[in-house]
Design a protein around this motif. Structure first.
Motif, short mmCIF file in Angstrom:
data_model
loop_
_atom_site.label_atom_id
_atom_site.label_comp_id
_atom_site.label_asym_id
_atom_site.label_seq_id
_atom_site.Cartn_x
_atom_site.Cartn_y
_atom_site.Cartn_z
N UNK A 153 0.86 -1.18 0.00
CA UNK A 153 0.00 0.00 0.00
C UNK A 153 0.90 1.24 0.00
N UNK A 200 1.84 5.19 0.47
CA UNK A 200 1.55 6.41 1.22
C UNK A 200 2.40 7.53 0.63
N UNK A 221 4.95 9.30 1.56
CA UNK A 221 6.41 9.21 1.62
C UNK A 221 6.94 8.07 0.75
N UNK A 222 6.06 7.24 0.23
CA UNK A 222 6.52 6.12 -0.59
C UNK A 222 6.71 6.51 -2.05
N UNK A 223 6.38 7.76 -2.38
CA UNK A 223 6.64 8.22 -3.75
C UNK A 223 8.13 8.09 -4.01
N UNK A 265 -4.10 7.79 4.19
CA UNK A 265 -3.39 8.47 5.27
C UNK A 265 -2.99 7.44 6.32
N UNK A 266 -1.76 7.51 6.78
CA UNK A 266 -1.26 6.53 7.75
C UNK A 266 -1.60 6.89 9.18
#
Lengths: 158, 862
Positions: free
Chosen positions: B158, B160, B162-164, B364-365
């Motif tokens: 999944x 989020x 910051x994972x871009x 959103x985490x």
């Protein structure tokens, strides 16, 4: 020794003077290797979101907080991240499917850390009782679920 | 420890006694060590010396040893650490505990053996139980399904913000924070920071081209503006004063601390709501509700004063924004539950057309309110950097910036004067409640609190006044059930105080005060939970337990809940069908932050379109497909998404109907192929209005039993039985998760989460090391969740009710059960249960021990 060498998910890597001593294993796997499955939050080994599994040669795997482990301290380590445990290409690991089945994730940000803590634990300890298991998961924080669903999922592995 | 695991000991000790012989009780030598007394204290040498040659297990030896120890334990104050009084009391308690453990069984009074324990070591395997109804005729609505995002979350797939992936030429930034709470920021010296290798730029308020605010006064939610960066007048300690831009996050975070502000007119801040409430410069009247009835049967006047404090949200994903320059303006990826807010406020602050700012949010985490309006500030900061440098910017706020620079749950204070009859029924009550908004009254929680100020109790006799107060702290903000948690807690505290002071059963007091409007629902649920929890029998067992144990005490208590949701939100819902295979994609304008709305949206669409759930995907929200969508907050987004998806599906089905009529019972795929061939638009929309109302109160009753270790103050939650009226749950497993998660967040609030501030206004508990949220062994040993049977609201929302916030308002039951256990301990020290003690803030381990008011003279073997 002029290079620090280690494996991530079976692939050998090495680092030398091109990395600063403040680059943590977390930064390396997310920033250098672009493996974004490992999350993080506190960067002080207090939340467990960044847990990965490591193994020294000839020893049993164990969990570490990748946010507090300098990459230069990883020499000789065999590191496993959430991507290797199971994925859409090779199929998911029973830990991943079970945690999902029990709705043990809500926002999902802590979930990979829980899987990695449990993944290491299962390989490290044999014949764990449910109670042993419950007493071994204090390194991970979940703010959404209230833990019951996570514990129920993991107890099926006791 | 402040919780079950993974925390430093608040006090620790080790004891080694060498006896004259294996059968002797005479001490040959002793070694006694303590930790966390003072930087210099390690060994209790005077006590060691005294014990030499003494019979270790006599009351006389014990009494003198305790006196000696008491004298030599000079505990030093250390801000952020547990209070001196606690560390002293617990140190003496540990010494006594150690001896109880070692003493031959026949020398110890059976009641005192309860001290020879480590409470958490006795904790059994925890268990959970959930009971809800499900009607297969309605499936997939009301079906206990697995969350649609569950597997990609547990697999780490999944994505989020910051994972871009990294962008070419990407920069990082960090807020530089003020180092005073009150004063004038006259200049900023960023030279040291700029000289730090890897630092690119520094920006302050004067670099903002447009409006220096991240909220805009708006008739619904926001009353004022809040500065993005301090422009002169500092309002609280660690207010953002500038932005450091650097080549890496680490450099940005490090260099931000090198920015030095110069301040004049520095003053000491006021940080406690209790000091602000009576100051007319800080407190203004908000809402008033006058009593319409007054009883005359007054046997006692009861006065109360209660205060509760803040709570940090503790999201596992902190506030994060990534901004990329686009060919029109900005592509913004924000961890927010208000994409419209991010778009609008970037537009205003940077003087750029709103249609040049594209905001995207996939998921959103965790937020619990933190990312509702506070996300705007960091998003604007990152966009400013992009505007200045024309390079992509990634702004990940550190945990300490999250805790220090941003507001939290609102502290609150209430005072009342009530006349009650012999059954505890309120005849009249004057009741004032003060919400601590932080430095400014912006988000109007007193409005939300008004709806539930009386919780479930007779409104007609309450003279209610609410006040908005300010303190010199960060502007407090949304935090799961803001305004309502405080209101409901304060009303429940009134019931508890009446029950103690009048020596009445707490359930009877609540029943005597129930408002007729809620009576039948709550009584039915109470009856259910009393049976399910075996309350009567356990009531007797707790009383017996407390009489048999001097050093362990239990409490068994109840809390009621009535929650009143407000109405609609503007959401834009889109549903698209792809002609190649008939699969469906939906955007619903609500933000998925773990509450499971994506799953509910899929269930509703699958039910209405009569297709399998796995044919439907929920896509990210962005400001193109979901413009002007209001906040996903207040437990309202569930309703609105359900209603909106329903409207979109119904519009789609209406478009397909003429085609369906031409065909002979087509499959979904055949229908879509034919509809496409006949030029039917395979997209439909739904819209929800903010004037729509869903006036369905949620109800709940919770019973909780706790056990405390009187000598250390540690606690275990023995069992919780919780019943909630969730209507007909659209997704029972998801809703169980909401109930359990909310309840646990509240359990942390009432027990181990303790924010501490220095005199200068600095937050001392800013990270995992010193701010403790519950862990997996802090949960109830036995947690049973029941949904009320046969509850149904209306068809438009498939019979459901709101769910995300109400359960946290019942977690005060934990505090009540702890209080009962404390009262039982105090009774042993000669304090009457009818003597109400005022407590402020959470029932922490330290507070529990001190409130128990144990006399060291009572430490005995027999």
């Amino acid at each position: 020794m002029d290079r620090v060498t280690f494996k991530v998910n079976g692939v050998e890597y090495s680092v030398g003077c091109e990395v600063s001593s403040n680059v943590m294993l977390l930064d390396y796997i997310r920033g250098w290797l672009e493996l974004k499955g490992t999350k993080y939050m506190c960067r002080q080994a207090g939340c467990g979101a960044c847990v990965v599994s490591v193994r020294k040669q000839g020893a049993l795997p164990y969990s570490i907080n990748s946010c507090m482990t300098p990459i230069t301290a990883c020499h000789g380590l065999d590191i496993t991240t959430i991507e290797e445990v199971g994925n859409r290409r090779k199929g998911y690991h029973p830990l991943q499917t079970t945690l999902a089945k029990y709705n043990g994730s809500q926002c999902g940000y802590c979930s990979p850390g829980w899987i990695m803590a449990m993944y290491s634990l299962l390989q490290n300890q044999k014949d764990m009782t449910m109670l042993d298991l419950e007493q071994s998961l204090a390194s991970n924080i979940c703010r959404c679920t209230g833990y019951r669903s996570i514990l129920d999922a993991f107890k099926t592995f006791a | 420890m402040p919780r079950s695991d993974s925390a430093r000991g608040m006090i620790n000790a080790g004891f080694l006694y060498k006896m004259k012989s294996t059968s002797s009780n005479i001490v040959d030598s002793a070694r006694i060590v303590f930790g966390n007394i003072s930087p210099t204290f390690v060994r209790a040498t005077a006590t060691e010396k005294y014990l030499k040659g003494k019979n270790l297990f006599t009351n006389d030896t014990l009494t003198t040893a305790l006196k000696t120890l008491d004298k030599e334990l000079v505990v030093e104050e250390n801000p952020g650490e547990p209070p001196v009084a606690y560390r002293k009391q617990a140190a003496l308690g540990l010494f006594y505990k150690g001896l109880l453990k070692l003493a031959p069984e026949n020398t110890v009074n059976p009641r005192y053996r309860s001290g020879a324990i480590k409470l958490h070591d006795e904790r059994p395997l925890s268990r959970g139980y959930q009971l809800f109804e499900t009607n297969p005729e309605k499936w997939p609505i009301n079906k206990p399904v697995t969350k649609v995002d569950g597997l990609i979350q547990t697999a780490g797939e999944a994505l989020y913000v910051e994972d871009l992936p990294r962008f070419h030429q990407e920069v990082f930034c960090a807020f530089a924070l003020s180092t005073v709470a009150l004063g004038n920021l006259v200049s900023i010296d960023s030279s040291k920071a700029l000289a730090y290798p890897g630092v690119i730029a520094f920006y302050s308020a004067k670099d903002i081209p447009g409006a220096n605010t991240f909220t805009m006064p708006d008739q619904l939610l926001f009353g004022s503006t809040e500065e993005i960066l301090c422009s002169g007048e500092v309002k609280y300690y660690n207010q953002p004063i500038g932005i450091i831009v650097a080549e890496s996050r680490h450099i940005a975070d490090t260099a931000a601390k090198l920015v030095v502000g110069e301040y004049t007119n520095v003053k000491e801040p006021l940080i406690d709501i209790r000091d602000a409430k009576d100051d007319p410069n800080r407190t203004t009247a908000a809402m008033t509700m006058e009593a319409t009835d007054r009883g005359e049967d007054v046997v006692k006047e009861i006065k109360g004063l209660n205060s509760i404090y803040g709570q940090y949200h503790f999201t596992i994903e902190t506030l994060v924004t990534v901004v990329n320059p686009s060919d029109q303006g900005f592509d913004v990826y924000s961890s927010t539950h208000w994409i419209e807010g991010v778009q609008m406020m970037i537009s205003k602050a940077l003087n750029i057309d709103q249609n040049r700012v594209d905001v995207h949010t996939r998921r959103v985490g965790g937020s619990y309110g933190l990312k509702l309006s506070r996300a705007n500030q960091g998003a604007i900061a990152a966009a400013l950097v992009v505007q200045k440098l024309n390079r992509p910017c990634r702004f990940i706020q550190s945990l300490t910036t999250n805790t220090r620079a941003h507001g939290k749950r609102l502290p609150c204070c209430s005072e009342f004067n009530a006349g009650v009859n012999s059954s505890g029924q309120i005849q009249h009550i004057d009741y004032n409640i003060y919400e601590d908004n932080g430095y400014t009254v912006n988000e109007r929680f007193s409005l939300i609190g008004l709806e539930v100020f009386n919780n479930a109790y007779n409104k007609s006799r309450w003279n209610y006044k609410s006040f908005d107060s300010t303190t010199d702290t960060a502007s407090n903000t949304w935090a799961r059930a803001p305004g309502t948690l405080e209101s409901i807690a304060m009303a429940e505290l009134v019931m508890e105080q009446i029950s103690y002071e009048m020596n009445l059963d707490p359930i009877d007091v609540r029943l005597a005060n129930l408002d007729q409007e809620y009576e039948s629902s709550l009584k039915e649920m109470l009856d259910t939970i009393l049976v399910k929890s075996d309350y009567k029998n356990r009531r007797n067992l707790v009383t017996k337990f407390n009489s048999e144990n001097r050093w362990k005490k239990r409490g068994l208590r109840v809390a009621f809940l009535r929650w009143s949701p407000t109405g609609g939100l503007n959401l834009y819902i889109n549903i698209s069908v792809y002609r190649g295979d008939g699969t469906v994609a939906i955007t619903h304008g609500g933000i998925e932050m773990g509450q499971g709305i994506n799953t509910k949206a899929v269930q509703v669409a699958a039910y209405l379109l009569n297709i399998p759930m796995d044919k439907i995907q929920i896509k990210e929200n962005n400001t193109m497909i979901a413009p002007n969508c209001y906040v996903s907050g207040g437990s309202l987004v569930n309703f609105n998404v359900v209603v909106g998806v329903r409207r979109a599906c119904e519009e789609l089905l209406a478009k397909l109907q003429p085609i369906r009529d031409q065909m002979d019972n087509p499959t979904w795929e055949e229908l879509i192929t034919e509809a496409y061939a006949q030029n039917v638009e395979l997209q439909a929309r739904g819209f929800t209005k903010n004037t729509e109302e869903y006036p369905f109160p949620a109800y709940g009753v919770t019973v909780s039993e706790v056990e405390i270790d009187v000598l250390t103050g540690e606690l275990e939650i023995v069992r919780v039985d919780l019943i909630e009226d969730v209507g007909l749950s659209i997704s029972p497993e998801v809703d169980v998760g909401q109930v359990e998660g909310a309840f646990m967040m509240g359990l942390g609030y009432w027990t181990c989460e303790n924010l501490m501030y220095g005199k200068n206004g600095e937050l001392l508990t800013d990270r995992t090391w010193n701010y403790h949220v519950p862990l997996c062994r802090d949960i109830p040993q036995d947690l049973r969740v029941y949904f009320r049977k046969n509850s149904y609201t209306e068809d438009a929302i498939f019979g459901s009710k709101c769910i995300g916030e109400p359960p946290i308002c019942m977690s005060i039951v934990i505090a009540f059960a702890i209080r009962e256990a404390i009262v039982a301990a105090r009774q042993e020290s000669g304090i009457s249960p009818q003597e109400w003690f005022q407590e402020n803030g959470p029932y922490t381990v330290a507070r529990n021990c001190l409130l128990a008011s144990t006399k060291v003279e009572d430490f005995k073997f027999y």
